[in-house]
Design an enzyme around this catalytic site. Structure first.
Site, short mmCIF file in Angstrom:
data_model
loop_
_atom_site.label_atom_id
_atom_site.label_comp_id
_atom_site.label_asym_id
_atom_site.label_seq_id
_atom_site.Cartn_x
_atom_site.Cartn_y
_atom_site.Cartn_z
N GLU A 48 35.94 88.34 -36.56
CA GLU A 48 35.77 89.45 -37.50
C GLU A 48 36.57 89.25 -38.78
O GLU A 48 36.31 89.91 -39.78
CB GLU A 48 36.18 90.77 -36.83
N ASP A 64 36.11 91.99 -32.76
CA ASP A 64 37.04 92.91 -32.10
C ASP A 64 36.37 93.50 -30.87
O ASP A 64 35.19 93.87 -30.90
CB ASP A 64 37.44 94.04 -33.05
N TYR A 121 45.47 95.12 -28.45
CA TYR A 121 44.40 95.76 -29.22
C TYR A 121 44.71 97.24 -29.45
O TYR A 121 45.01 97.98 -28.51
CB TYR A 121 43.08 95.60 -28.45
#
Length: 629
Positions: free
Chosen positions: A7, A103, A305
């Site tokens: 990404e 992601d 994350y």
């Protein structure tokens, strides 16, 4: 060649190094049988109205509702995006396999799927699904690549969300602007934005319409401890004064002393919302600032994350915890006691049933070298919570002392910390120390008595407080319902409005559109924001609870317990009903321009008296309007 698409360029570089794709090319890395390329976040978006029908190019009430028979995507018109997409398209059309390294979330899935669709990719696709960007995690992820089909529900939920936002935002914004704004200002309406604004406006109205009422509290001071009358508030001053006269000059007698031992569990690990709330309270960071800081920590491999909505860890993280704790070198004094024995495994921390795509935010154990002060503040909060969850419970004793003067009963409560447990992990500031000290009670014995100092205090009821970003985030998380218990808050999360990753952007949008402003930490609606909510009579558009129901359905699409096409059909029907209702509205709810509103010609100025706007692009020409303030 196997094509991997990340990404961001920085993530692509890390992946390329691990895979052995060391040769930089134009827009990608190559080597060892891999080509690793990247996006810049969204490269594609849903088409604009006029790209479905020329009739929708111009704003006209007669062309509403705009409901395309089939939604399509397009490349965002930007040279850097077009250049990178051409590289991606060239690689994908020649690939033997693609690895989606976006992601690991709904938005990441949507971003990469749209790019693959636009590039015409036809080869098999695998998914890299990881919760941190450490070398170990990336290697483990590539050893266990997942099939793209497993994430089809995630993509469908993301697509349904995007289409739903398009349907409501495009139609409602044109509808209310054309009907009520006199073509002088755009009235922006959104599926999450509008109910969030309504929360702020409604709170302000509650405060504005609040009428304080007086009441009286009977207290007495005995042994430097304030005792409150068990009757609580007295609405009638005369009744309270009678009791005050009755107890004056008589001795206070302790009738009961009860100490109840208990435990306090460590604070929960952070999800994104709770981290944003804590950073706003402690440091004054906006939700958007916190998101950017934690995203940066994640990309530097320091934390896991961030865009998560759970405060739990999955069981498979437990074996990795000792090595993570050992990596926290700056916290060695705190980690040494827990590493000296087997780590506890509490259900309040490790619970597979509470974890879906990702676990709570924790440190990775990578040393935080050369980070900013603000990065350090966020990292420290996350790290101390992680360490604390392996510490023993804090042992406390809650003491309740009851007493009486004549027949008037009083009570005082206090807390004593018997064993600090996890509390040693957290440094205390002076205010917290004073607060703890104020809760402590001196020793009391049943039957003792002595002189006391009674008092009657007049108090006034207070209005609800203005929202701060911290309290607004909590309100969005629970669809406007206020709860203190974490367990009840968890139950309401499924009906929260917006996603943890989008709430910060929604608040920022309200600022940019001049619907709200900040006064110190408080969020206050502008006149423009108030007028917009006043104009919207249709509850479906501004109810946090109803919007929360839509959010719940989007989560159910992810869980495959609800159909994406059904959700979109429901929104189409709702939009059609709202358009019909507003078109036929004959009431006068037009939106007048006021001082302080943005300039309707350029949007950058602010309207002032004298039919002029200050600070806008047309200021030199006077930016005159035919409206008298």
């Amino acid at each position: 060649m196997i094509v991997c698409i990340a990404e961001k360029p920085s993530v692509a570089r890390d992946i390329a190094n691990i895979l052995g794709a060391h040769e930089p090319k134009g827009g990608y890395y190559e080597g060892n049988g891999y080509q690793v390329t990247w996006t810049f976040g969204h490269l594609c978006t849903l088409k604009e109205p006029h790209e479905y029908s020329l009739d929708w190019k111009y704003w006209n009430l007669n062309t509403l509702p705009m409901i395309p028979p089939r939604f399509g995507i397009k490349l965002i018109e930007q040279k850097s995006i077009e250049k990178q997409f051409n590289v991606i398209e060239h690689l994908m059309q020649r690939a033997e396999m693609i690895v989606n390294c976006g992601d690991a979330g709904q938005e990441g899935e949507l971003i990469q799927r749209w790019v693959m669709q636009k590039a015409g990719a036809t080869c098999p696709v695998k998914r890299l699904w990881i919760s941190s960007l450490t070398e170990e995690s990336i290697k483990e992820g590539f050893d266990n690549l997942k099939d793209e089909k497993e994430f089809q529900p995630l993509y469908e939920a993301g697509l349904a969300r995007a289409i739903g936002d398009w349907l409501l935002g495009m139609n409602a914004t044109r509808l209310y602007t054309l009907k009520y704004a006199n073509n002088k200002q755009v009235l922006s309406v959104g599926r999450v934005q509008t109910p969030t604004l309504a929360l702020i406006v409604n709170r302000q109205e509650e405060i504005d319409n609040f009428k304080p009422e007086s009441y009286w509290e009977l207290k007495t001071l005995y042994k430097e401890t304030i005792f409150n009358s068990v009757q609580g508030k007295y609405e009638n001053k005369e009744d309270a004064e009678v009791l005050l006269q009755k107890i004056q000059g008589n001795l206070f007698e302790v009738t009961s002393v009860q100490a109840k031992k208990g435990s306090e569990f460590p604070p929960r690990l952070f999800d994104l919302t709770s981290l944003q709330v804590e950073c706003n309270k402690k440091f004054g960071f906006s939700a958007d600032e916190t998101l950017k800081l934690i995203q940066g920590l994640y990309e530097r491999k320091l934390t896991t994350y961030p865009r998560v909505d759970t405060t739990f860890l999955s069981d498979d993280i437990y074996p990795k915890c000792p090595s993570i704790l050992k990596g926290l070198r700056d916290y060695a004094e705190l980690t040494a006691p827990v590493l000296a024995k087997k780590l506890p495994k509490s259900k309040k921390v490790f619970n597979n049933t509470k974890v879906t795509d990702h676990h709570a935010i924790i440190p990775t154990g990578v040393y935080p070298d050369r980070i900013t002060d603000n990065d350090r503040k966020v990292y420290d909060l996350i790290t101390r919570r992680f360490i604390a969850c392996f510490y023993p419970e804090c042992k406390i004793s809650t003491t309740t002392v009851e007493g009486k003067v004549e027949k008037v009963k009083f009570k005082a409560t206090g807390k004593q910390i018997l064993d600090k447990g996890w509390r040693v992990v957290f440094e205390k500031d002076e205010d917290e120390q004073k607060e703890d000290k104020s809760k402590m009670l001196p020793p009391f014995t049943k039957g003792e008595s002595g002189p006391h100092e009674p008092s009657l205090l007049e108090k006034w009821t207070t209005p609800p407080k203005l929202y701060t970003e911290a309290t607004l985030l909590r309100a969005m998380e629970t669809a406007g319902k206020f709860v203190e218990q974490e367990e009840l808050s968890d139950a309401l999360k499924e009906n929260g409005i917006g996603r943890p990753s989008t709430r910060a952007a929604i608040i920022e949008t309200l600022f940019k559109r001049n619907y709200i402003r900040k006064e110190r930490k408080n969020l206050v609606p502008t006149e423009t924001g108030k007028e917009l909510i006043r104009i919207i009579h249709e509850e479906l558009l501004k109810s946090a609870e109803l919007t929360g129901i839509w959010e719940k359905k989007l989560r159910e699409i992810e869980d495959q317990s609800y159909n994406a096409s059904t959700f979109i059909d429901e929104l189409k029907e709702m939009v059609s009903d709202i358009v019909s209702t507003v078109k036929n509205d004959i009431t006068d709810r037009r939106h007048p321009l006021k001082e302080g509103d943005p300039c309707p010609l350029c949007g950058r100025g602010v309207l002032i008296k004298g039919n002029k706007a200050f600070g806008c692009s047309q200021w030199k020409e006077g930016c005159e309007f035919r409206q008298t303030f």
